[in-house]
Every structure is written in structure tokens, then in C-alpha cells.
Design a protein around this motif. Structure first.
Motif, PDB file in Angstrom:
ATOM      1  N   GLU A 226      25.893 -51.564 -49.922  1.00 47.89           N
ATOM      2  CA  GLU A 226      27.109 -52.343 -50.095  1.00 47.89           C
ATOM      3  C   GLU A 226      27.800 -52.101 -51.426  1.00 47.89           C
ATOM      4  N   ARG A 227      27.099 -51.496 -52.376  1.00 44.41           N
ATOM      5  CA  ARG A 227      27.706 -51.152 -53.662  1.00 44.41           C
ATOM      6  C   ARG A 227      28.222 -49.721 -53.683  1.00 44.41           C
ATOM      7  N   GLY A 228      28.161 -49.053 -52.529  1.00 46.12           N
ATOM      8  CA  GLY A 228      28.706 -47.718 -52.424  1.00 46.12           C
ATOM      9  C   GLY A 228      27.805 -46.619 -52.911  1.00 46.12           C
ATOM     10  N   ARG A 229      26.505 -46.911 -53.077  1.00 53.64           N
ATOM     11  CA  ARG A 229      25.540 -45.920 -53.557  1.00 53.64           C
ATOM     12  C   ARG A 229      24.833 -45.264 -52.385  1.00 53.64           C
ATOM     13  N   LEU A 230      24.484 -43.977 -52.548  1.00 53.20           N
ATOM     14  CA  LEU A 230      23.819 -43.226 -51.506  1.00 53.20           C
ATOM     15  C   LEU A 230      22.311 -43.208 -51.737  1.00 53.20           C
ATOM     16  N   HIS A 231      21.557 -43.479 -50.649  1.00 55.17           N
ATOM     17  CA  HIS A 231      20.099 -43.425 -50.680  1.00 55.17           C
ATOM     18  C   HIS A 231      19.656 -42.421 -49.626  1.00 55.17           C
ATOM     19  N   THR A 232      18.631 -41.632 -49.929  1.00 53.64           N
ATOM     20  CA  THR A 232      18.134 -40.646 -48.976  1.00 53.64           C
ATOM     21  C   THR A 232      16.712 -40.971 -48.569  1.00 53.64           C
ATOM     22  N   ARG A 233      16.389 -40.657 -47.315  1.00 54.20           N
ATOM     23  CA  ARG A 233      15.044 -40.791 -46.787  1.00 54.20           C
ATOM     24  C   ARG A 233      14.716 -39.471 -46.094  1.00 54.20           C
ATOM     25  N   GLY A 234      13.743 -38.732 -46.602  1.00 55.59           N
ATOM     26  CA  GLY A 234      13.411 -37.447 -46.019  1.00 55.59           C
ATOM     27  C   GLY A 234      13.472 -36.344 -47.052  1.00 55.59           C
ATOM     28  N   PRO A 235      13.518 -35.090 -46.604  1.00 56.75           N
ATOM     29  CA  PRO A 235      13.420 -33.973 -47.543  1.00 56.75           C
ATOM     30  C   PRO A 235      14.523 -33.947 -48.591  1.00 56.75           C
ATOM     31  N   GLY A 236      15.773 -34.160 -48.190  1.00 61.12           N
ATOM     32  CA  GLY A 236      16.879 -34.077 -49.142  1.00 61.12           C
ATOM     33  C   GLY A 236      17.149 -32.640 -49.569  1.00 61.12           C
ATOM     34  N   THR A 237      18.290 -32.431 -50.189  1.00 62.26           N
ATOM     35  CA  THR A 237      18.685 -31.109 -50.670  1.00 62.26           C
ATOM     36  C   THR A 237      19.387 -31.264 -52.012  1.00 62.26           C
ATOM     37  N   ARG A 238      19.678 -30.127 -52.620  1.00 62.92           N
ATOM     38  CA  ARG A 238      20.437 -30.164 -53.869  1.00 62.92           C
ATOM     39  C   ARG A 238      21.794 -30.823 -53.624  1.00 62.92           C
ATOM     40  N   LEU A 239      22.390 -30.579 -52.433  1.00 62.10           N
ATOM     41  CA  LEU A 239      23.697 -31.175 -52.133  1.00 62.10           C
ATOM     42  C   LEU A 239      23.600 -32.689 -52.018  1.00 62.10           C
ATOM     43  N   THR A 240      22.614 -33.200 -51.270  1.00 67.36           N
ATOM     44  CA  THR A 240      22.526 -34.651 -51.117  1.00 67.36           C
ATOM     45  C   THR A 240      22.242 -35.328 -52.449  1.00 67.36           C
ATOM     46  N   ARG A 241      21.467 -34.667 -53.305  1.00 67.84           N
ATOM     47  CA  ARG A 241      21.222 -35.241 -54.632  1.00 67.84           C
ATOM     48  C   ARG A 241      22.508 -35.250 -55.460  1.00 67.84           C
ATOM     49  N   ALA A 242      23.330 -34.218 -55.320  1.00 68.17           N
ATOM     50  CA  ALA A 242      24.598 -34.173 -56.056  1.00 68.17           C
ATOM     51  C   ALA A 242      25.556 -35.253 -55.551  1.00 68.17           C
ATOM     52  N   VAL A 243      25.586 -35.453 -54.225  1.00 72.21           N
ATOM     53  CA  VAL A 243      26.454 -36.506 -53.675  1.00 72.21           C
ATOM     54  C   VAL A 243      25.991 -37.875 -54.143  1.00 72.21           C
ATOM     55  N   ALA A 244      24.665 -38.093 -54.159  1.00 74.42           N
ATOM     56  CA  ALA A 244      24.140 -39.377 -54.629  1.00 74.42           C
ATOM     57  C   ALA A 244      24.539 -39.622 -56.074  1.00 74.42           C
ATOM     58  N   ALA A 245      24.485 -38.596 -56.904  1.00 74.53           N
ATOM     59  CA  ALA A 245      24.877 -38.756 -58.302  1.00 74.53           C
ATOM     60  C   ALA A 245      26.368 -39.057 -58.415  1.00 74.53           C
ATOM     61  N   THR A 246      27.184 -38.415 -57.572  1.00 75.87           N
ATOM     62  CA  THR A 246      28.630 -38.655 -57.605  1.00 75.87           C
ATOM     63  C   THR A 246      28.960 -40.086 -57.201  1.00 75.87           C
ATOM     64  N   LEU A 247      28.319 -40.560 -56.114  1.00 79.13           N
ATOM     65  CA  LEU A 247      28.624 -41.911 -55.640  1.00 79.13           C
ATOM     66  C   LEU A 247      28.050 -42.986 -56.556  1.00 79.13           C
ATOM     67  N   ALA A 248      27.059 -42.649 -57.360  1.00 78.00           N
ATOM     68  CA  ALA A 248      26.557 -43.615 -58.344  1.00 78.00           C
ATOM     69  C   ALA A 248      27.631 -43.926 -59.379  1.00 78.00           C
ATOM     70  N   ALA A 249      28.485 -42.933 -59.656  1.00 79.10           N
ATOM     71  CA  ALA A 249      29.567 -43.137 -60.621  1.00 79.10           C
ATOM     72  C   ALA A 249      30.874 -43.544 -59.956  1.00 79.10           C
ATOM     73  N   HIS A 250      31.080 -43.071 -58.730  1.00 81.68           N
ATOM     74  CA  HIS A 250      32.314 -43.361 -57.991  1.00 81.68           C
ATOM     75  C   HIS A 250      31.928 -43.854 -56.603  1.00 81.68           C
ATOM     76  N   PRO A 251      31.723 -45.152 -56.417  1.00 86.74           N
ATOM     77  CA  PRO A 251      31.152 -45.691 -55.173  1.00 86.74           C
ATOM     78  C   PRO A 251      31.929 -45.288 -53.928  1.00 86.74           C
ATOM     79  N   GLY A 252      31.176 -45.043 -52.867  1.00 84.95           N
ATOM     80  CA  GLY A 252      31.782 -44.726 -51.581  1.00 84.95           C
ATOM     81  C   GLY A 252      31.944 -45.968 -50.721  1.00 84.95           C
ATOM     82  N   THR A 253      32.816 -45.851 -49.727  1.00 83.87           N
ATOM     83  CA  THR A 253      33.043 -46.963 -48.798  1.00 83.87           C
ATOM     84  C   THR A 253      32.671 -46.611 -47.366  1.00 83.87           C
ATOM     85  N   ALA A 254      32.428 -45.332 -47.099  1.00 85.97           N
ATOM     86  CA  ALA A 254      32.066 -44.876 -45.755  1.00 85.97           C
ATOM     87  C   ALA A 254      31.296 -43.570 -45.895  1.00 85.97           C
ATOM     88  N   LEU A 255      30.554 -43.198 -44.829  1.00 86.83           N
ATOM     89  CA  LEU A 255      29.634 -42.068 -44.927  1.00 86.83           C
ATOM     90  C   LEU A 255      29.511 -41.363 -43.584  1.00 86.83           C
TER      91      LEU A 255
END
Length: 396
Positions: A226-255
Motif C-alpha cells: 500500500e506504500r507503493g514498495r515492491l516485494h519479491t518472493r522467489g529467485p528474483g533478478t537484477r532487473l527486479t532488484r533495480a525496480v524494487a530500489a526505484t519504487l522505494a524512492a518513487h512509490p508505484g500505484t500499480a504493477l
């Protein structure tokens, strides 16, 4: 009182079952004039609702003279007879079920669960369909068979239902998001516990409430809180980690996610496509992006502005409008199916619709309660979630 509240909620294009829920919907919008007192409504209920709504001073309430005349005389209806109930005046049936608290084989529970959809003008077959979708698991078997027969002329047929009160205790938490991964339906509860249908959760809860879910091709689950942060469950990739870092600073509203691309919406109407080749962006909405879906090279976005747009991040063409209505989009899902590509849309007024891009055939269904999430299965069925139930329907 319920029938009056449902009628006003339909008038406003919101979902509400109590005066408090109606007040909340009114207070979230601009001041306006609200007219109460449709023919057939109980005058005392209309006057009581007008008194409650006037207490907040946010709306000007006008009671029409028709409310003083009261409902017309109604013939008694057997409240355990599904054919009689579906054919009778819905406001009268609602009042009767409010006064008579007997279960009537489960028909009363179904009516009060789906009520806001039932009081609209519609054929008895459509009313029977909504009742069938809302029947509790403990309903008498003859009711399910009778309603199935009565709904034979509707646009949909019910494949299965799961009510929260049908499960063994403790019941599963309300559904926050749906998606399909590996051909199977995935269900995310509000705390982030993800499960397959009729299975135990297989992920740990999140620190915040879930608002959206997506699955990548490598089996990684993506959850937006609800705060717009991305959480991953599973292997993950460099891309998903980069998106999570981006949304930590600029919250998302949809995914959403498709192939090797992760998509996020924001509160100013933009959609961001994160992929191996970099970032592509579009601004298809006026206001908040409320839902995203994707399959193949196509992205579908829904907004608070009531539009659903189609966009290909790999193309320079601007987003195109798939459909629009005068209320916010609350959920989307898109997928290839045995009948071709399909897009499921849920709106804030409780309507769910199945679109087939490039075709004029659009099927709509109202379960009654607010729709929280939707999904399209590989065999072209529509699954929708409300706070009280999961329903799977198939186009007739």
C-alpha cells in the motif's frame, strides 16, 4: 433501509451496503445535490437515510414527493422459491428478507450478499445468475439446481464459487490480487500470503497490505504494498532488484509483468516499463494509474479517470483507449486464452467486464459487492474476487 442504500449507491456509481459506507463514498467526492425517494421505496427508510446524510453537510439532500406515497401494494412472495424471488419486485424482496431472518435454504444470504446488483432493472435470468454466484456452500442443493435452470438465458454461467464463510476455520483473508502463473490461478491475501485455489498459503506475509501482484517467467512473485514498495518472493533478478530500489524512492500505484519486462504505474498517470534495454514510459491517464496488466508485447493500464488504455512499449505509437466509463478502474488482468486474447476489467461501481481486443463482444457481470481483483484463465473463464467470495464464470 438496505434497498434504499443500494438504489442510491447505484445512482452515484459506487458500491455501498450501509449508510456509513454511502457517507464515506459521498465525502470522498465533490459536494453535490442528491435526490432520494424513487417510486416503490419505503418512505420511512428514505427519510431516515436523508437525515443521516444531512448530518455531515457535504451534500444537499432533496427528497422527492414520490417518497411520501410509499410503495405500491405487493402480493406476498414465497421467500424460499427462487423463481418467485427472481421475478418479484426487488425492493419488496429486500424489505421482506430484512424482516424475515429465516435462512430460506440459503436464498436470504445470497440475496443480501448480491443485493446491490439485484435491485437493478434486469431479466429474471440475470438476477438468478447473481444469486447463484452468491449462494453459500451450505445452501440447499435444490436451490443451486433451480437457480442454474433459471439462469440459463443469462450471458454467463457459474463455474465455481468460494465464500470466505464456506472455508473451514480460520477462513482465508480477503483477496487483494489475482493473477495466473503457469496456467494456474494465484490468489494474494491482503497480508501478502499467496496461495493456489483450495491450497494453503506458500509465502510469508508482508509488512504492509498488498495492492497488486504479478508473476515473472522464472517463477518470481512480485507484490506491491500500500506504500507503493515492491516485494519479491522467489529467485528474483537484477532487473527486479533495480525496480524494487526505484519504487522505494518513487512509490508505484500499480504493477504488472510480461516476459522480461516489469511495469509500474504512478499517481500522476504515467506507466513505466522496466526492461533489459532500459526504461520506456507513457502517460495515458489524467490522474492516478490504478491497475496494470500485460501479456506478450502489450500493456493495459486503468486509471482513476475511468479509461483503460492499450500500449506497446516496443512501439513509438501512443497508447490507445480500449474502453472508458465514468468511474475509476480498480483491477485489470490480460492473457491469451483458448478463445483469443482477453482483458478483464473491474470498475469502482461493482461492474466486471471481459473484453476481447479487436472484437465487439463485451460481456459484463455484477456480483453485487465491490470487485477487488479479476483474472482471465487460459480456458477463457473470468474469476473475480470480492471481500466475501471468489467467483468463476464462463461466457454463455
Amino acid at each position: 433501509m438496505r434497498g434504499t442504500v443500494w438504489a442510491v449507491a447505484n445512482q452515484l456509481g459506487v458500491v455501498a451496503g450501509t449508510p456509513a459506507e454511502l457517507q464515506s463514498a459521498l465525502l470522498s467526492g465533490a459536494p453535490r445535490t442528491l435526490r432520494l425517494g424513487q417510486p416503490g421505496q419505503d418512505p420511512s427508510s428514505v427519510r431516515e437515510l436523508a437525515r443521516i446524510l444531512r448530518e455531515f453537510g457535504h451534500v444537499r439532500v432533496v427528497v422527492d414527493e414520490a417518497a411520501d406515497s410509499g410503495p405500491p401494494p405487493r402480493e406476498p412472495v414465497d421467500l424460499a422459491d427462487p423463481a418467485a424471488v427472481c421475478a418479484a419486485d426487488p425492493l419488496g424482496i429486500t424489505e421482506a428478507y430484512e424482516k424475515d431472518t429465516a435462512a430460506h435454504g440459503g436464498l436470504r444470504t445470497a440475496w443480501l450478499r448480491a443485493g446491490q446488483a439485484l435491485i437493478r432493472d434486469q431479466d429474471p435470468a440475470e438476477r438468478a445468475l447473481a444469486l447463484l454466484a452468491a449462494l453459500p456452500a451450505a445452501a440447499e442443493s435444490h436451490l443451486r439446481a433451480a437457480l442454474t435452470d433459471l439462469a440459463a438465458g443469462a450471458d454467463w454461467s457459474v463455474v465455481w464459487t468460494r465464500g470466505r464463510d464456506d472455508a473451514a476455520p480460520p477462513p482465508p483473508e480477503p483477496v487483494a490480487a489475482l493473477t495466473v502463473s503457469g496456467g494456474r490461478l494465484l490468489i494474494a491475501g491482503r497480508t501478502g500470503a499467496v496461495r493456489h485455489l483450495d491450497a494453503e498459503p506458500h509465502t510469508a506475509p508482508l509488512p504492509g497490505r498488498v495492492t497488486a501482484m504479478a508473476a515473472t517467467d522464472d517463477g518470481t512473485l512480485l507484490l506491491l504494498d500500500e506504500r507503493g514498495r515492491l516485494h519479491t518472493r522467489g529467485p528474483g533478478t537484477r532487473l527486479t532488484r533495480a525496480v524494487a530500489a526505484t519504487l522505494a524512492a518513487h512509490p508505484g500505484t500499480a504493477l504488472a509483468a510480461t516476459g522480461d519486462t516489469v511495469l509500474a504505474g504512478d499517481r500522476v498517470g504515467s506507466v513505466h516499463a522496466f526492461g533489459p534495454a532500459g526504461l520506456r514510459q507513457a502517460a495515458p491517464h489524467a490522474g492516478r494509474v490504478t491497475a496494470l496488466a500485460a501479456y506478450g508485447a502489450l500493456v493495459f493500464s486503468g486509471g482513476a479517470d475511468g479509461t483503460v488504455c492499450r500500449w506497446a512499449p516496443s512501439s513509438d505509437a501512443p497508447p490507445a483507449t480500449l474502453t472508458e466509463r465514468a468511474c475509476p478502474v480498480v483491477a485489470l488482468h490480460a492473457a491469451p486464452t483458448a478463445r483469443g486474447p482477453a482483458v478483464a476489467v473491474a470498475w469502482a461501481d461493482g461492474l466486471a467486464a471481459l473484453h476481447r481486443p479487436g472484437q465487439e463482444d463485451v460481456r459484463a457481470f455484477r456480483p453485487g459487492p465491490a470487485v477487488r481483483a479479476v483474472a482471465v484463465t487460459p480456458d477463457a473463464q473470468l474469476v473475480l474476487a470480492t471481500d466475501e467470495m471468489l467467483v468463476c464464470v464462463r461466457p454463455a
